[in-house]
Scaffold this motif. Structure first.
Motif, PDB file in Angstrom:
ATOM      1  N   PRO A 126       0.399  -1.447  -0.192  1.00  6.98           N
ATOM      2  CA  PRO A 126      -0.119  -0.242   0.333  1.00  6.98           C
ATOM      3  C   PRO A 126       0.958   1.550   0.255  1.00  6.98           C
ATOM      4  O   PRO A 126       2.022   1.974   0.692  1.00  6.98           O
ATOM      5  N   GLY A 127      -0.005   2.157  -0.474  1.00  7.06           N
ATOM      6  CA  GLY A 127       0.919   3.446  -0.200  1.00  7.06           C
ATOM      7  C   GLY A 127       0.650   4.282   0.818  1.00  7.06           C
ATOM      8  O   GLY A 127      -0.281   3.720   1.929  1.00  7.06           O
ATOM      9  N   ALA A 128      -0.177   5.527   0.951  1.00  4.19           N
ATOM     10  CA  ALA A 128      -0.756   5.987   1.834  1.00  4.19           C
ATOM     11  C   ALA A 128      -1.832   6.410   2.121  1.00  4.19           C
ATOM     12  O   ALA A 128      -2.061   7.584   1.416  1.00  4.19           O
ATOM     13  N   TYR A 129      -2.709   5.749   2.999  1.00  2.25           N
ATOM     14  CA  TYR A 129      -3.547   6.173   2.725  1.00  2.25           C
ATOM     15  C   TYR A 129      -4.043   6.680   4.675  1.00  2.25           C
ATOM     16  O   TYR A 129      -2.876   6.784   5.417  1.00  2.25           O
ATOM     17  N   HIS A 130      -5.298   7.575   4.742  1.00  6.44           N
ATOM     18  CA  HIS A 130      -5.172   8.488   5.639  1.00  6.44           C
ATOM     19  C   HIS A 130      -5.745   7.625   6.757  1.00  6.44           C
ATOM     20  O   HIS A 130      -7.087   7.694   7.199  1.00  6.44           O
ATOM     21  N   THR A 131      -5.271   6.615   7.194  1.00  9.84           N
ATOM     22  CA  THR A 131      -5.851   5.825   8.849  1.00  9.84           C
ATOM     23  C   THR A 131      -5.193   6.271   9.795  1.00  9.84           C
ATOM     24  O   THR A 131      -5.521   5.489  10.419  1.00  9.84           O
ATOM     25  N   GLY A 132      -4.464   7.333  10.109  1.00 12.17           N
ATOM     26  CA  GLY A 132      -3.835   7.992  10.943  1.00 12.17           C
ATOM     27  C   GLY A 132      -2.541   7.029  11.474  1.00 12.17           C
ATOM     28  O   GLY A 132      -1.600   7.277  12.579  1.00 12.17           O
ATOM     29  N   PHE A 133      -1.737   5.607  10.555  1.00 12.50           N
ATOM     30  CA  PHE A 133      -1.133   5.172  10.640  1.00 12.50           C
ATOM     31  C   PHE A 133      -0.058   6.608  10.759  1.00 12.50           C
ATOM     32  O   PHE A 133       1.460   6.549  11.359  1.00 12.50           O
ATOM     33  N   ASN A 134       0.394   6.974   9.774  1.00 10.81           N
ATOM     34  CA  ASN A 134       1.407   7.940   9.519  1.00 10.81           C
ATOM     35  C   ASN A 134       1.566   8.623  10.385  1.00 10.81           C
ATOM     36  O   ASN A 134       3.082   9.348  10.845  1.00 10.81           O
ATOM     37  N   GLN A 135       0.415   9.379  11.108  1.00  6.37           N
ATOM     38  CA  GLN A 135       0.388  10.500  11.804  1.00  6.37           C
ATOM     39  C   GLN A 135       0.831  10.176  12.923  1.00  6.37           C
ATOM     40  O   GLN A 135       2.202  11.244  13.589  1.00  6.37           O
ATOM     41  N   TYR A 136       1.140   8.504  13.343  1.00  9.46           N
ATOM     42  CA  TYR A 136       1.566   8.043  14.203  1.00  9.46           C
ATOM     43  C   TYR A 136       2.977   8.145  14.332  1.00  9.46           C
ATOM     44  O   TYR A 136       3.713   8.744  14.862  1.00  9.46           O
ATOM     45  N   MET A 137       3.158   7.751  13.365  1.00 10.73           N
ATOM     46  CA  MET A 137       5.159   7.800  13.091  1.00 10.73           C
ATOM     47  C   MET A 137       5.192   8.460  12.687  1.00 10.73           C
ATOM     48  O   MET A 137       6.133   8.808  12.911  1.00 10.73           O
ATOM     49  N   VAL A 138       4.805   9.992  12.557  1.00 13.66           N
ATOM     50  CA  VAL A 138       5.439  11.127  12.182  1.00 13.66           C
ATOM     51  C   VAL A 138       5.650  11.752  13.616  1.00 13.66           C
ATOM     52  O   VAL A 138       7.134  12.391  14.140  1.00 13.66           O
ATOM     53  N   LEU A 139       4.740  11.442  14.761  1.00 15.98           N
ATOM     54  CA  LEU A 139       5.058  11.976  16.089  1.00 15.98           C
ATOM     55  C   LEU A 139       5.379  10.762  16.631  1.00 15.98           C
ATOM     56  O   LEU A 139       6.181  11.704  17.784  1.00 15.98           O
ATOM     57  N   SER A 140       6.532   9.513  16.147  1.00 18.72           N
ATOM     58  CA  SER A 140       7.668   9.046  16.792  1.00 18.72           C
ATOM     59  C   SER A 140       9.438   9.742  16.419  1.00 18.72           C
ATOM     60  O   SER A 140       9.947   9.312  17.361  1.00 18.72           O
ATOM     61  N   GLY A 141       9.164  10.705  16.164  1.00 22.07           N
ATOM     62  CA  GLY A 141       9.699  11.778  15.320  1.00 22.07           C
ATOM     63  C   GLY A 141      10.212  12.832  16.855  1.00 22.07           C
ATOM     64  O   GLY A 141      11.844  12.774  16.736  1.00 22.07           O
ATOM     65  N   GLU A 142       9.911  13.039  18.013  1.00 24.74           N
ATOM     66  CA  GLU A 142       9.777  14.065  18.541  1.00 24.74           C
ATOM     67  C   GLU A 142      11.051  13.040  19.745  1.00 24.74           C
ATOM     68  O   GLU A 142      11.825  13.752  20.123  1.00 24.74           O
TER      69      GLU A 142
END
Length: 245
Positions: free
Chosen positions: A172-188
């Motif tokens: 899969p590519g990028a779908y709006h499921t919340g997974f990508n947003q959670y991954m971005v938060l890990s950058g903190e």
């Protein structure tokens, strides 16, 4: 068919299981915690679907041992559970890297071994990513772990050529499921500047496909009919990612 799905709490995994159940298949969801078991049972009851739900933390030896007896009666194992982590590779915490590979690669390989060893006519369907093997800044750990999945599945196809077990890749590519947003938060926790995190978040919101039906359709086809194949969606993201080194 009896189909066991890991990572079925929400999003792509959940909708896939619901569609398969509505098509007459015997679906088993596994989720990481007891709390998720309770929440998922409520969702399934609301939809009036006959789906079993079990606790399975794929990194937990006790949970994996408990699932052994169930796996022997499963026809298709859909491995959708995974995590993402972002950061600068040159200073990313090694434990963070190990966690990504433990969940995305090693734990899933262990389940595959339990599922196919000594058996014929089994099918493994596993979620990789269009980001697999791509050298995009910040996403190296996720990209590398998914590339390992690709190599693992393609190798298993060759090693199982005489016993009728099949291995399918879902990309899969990028779908709006919340997974990508959670991954971005890990950058903190990995020291990425807040301005960069905001930029990445906006990028995903612009680029993500909002409707997950295209990939769920591909997964259902893969589970019901697929045989040692790769399935990609959405199409336009596949074309774009093919241009990324």
């Amino acid at each position: 068919m009896k189909i066991l799905i890991t990572g079925g709490t929400s999003g792509i995994g959940f909708l896939t299981g619901c569609v398969l159940s509505s098509r007459g298949h015997d679906v088993v969801f596994t989720v990481k915690t007891e709390n998720e078991v309770s929440l998922l049972k409520e969702k399934v009851a609301f939809l009036d679907l006959s789906i079993s739900i079990l606790k399975l933390d794929i990194t937990n030896d006790i949970d994996v041992n408990d699932i052994k007896s169930i796996l022997k009666d499963v026809d298709v194992l859909f491995l959708h559970a995974g995590i993402g982590n972002i950061g600068f590779l040159n200073n990313m915490n090694i434990d963070s890297l190990k966690e990504v590979f433990d969940v995305n690669f090693f734990s899933n390989l262990r389940l595959i071994q339990l599922f196919v060893n000594g058996y014929d006519n089994k099918k493994v369907v596993m979620t990789s990513s269009l980001l697999s093997g791509k050298t995009l800044p910040f996403f190296s750990s996720y990209s590398m772990s998914k590339k390992c999945i690709d190599i693992m599945i393609k190798t298993l196809r060759k090693e199982n050529i005489f016993n009728n077990n099949s291995f399918v890749l879902i990309k899969p590519g990028a779908y709006h499921t919340g997974f990508n947003q959670y991954m971005v938060l890990s950058g903190e926790k990995n020291g990425i500047n807040n301005n960069i995190l905001l930029l990445l978040d906006k990028m995903f919101l612009c680029f993500e496909e909002k409707n997950i039906n295209s990939i769920v359709y591909k997964i259902v086809i893969a589970i019901e009919k697929g045989n040692n194949s790769n399935y990609y969606a959405p199409f336009y993201q596949r074309i774009f990612m093919s241009l990324v080194n």
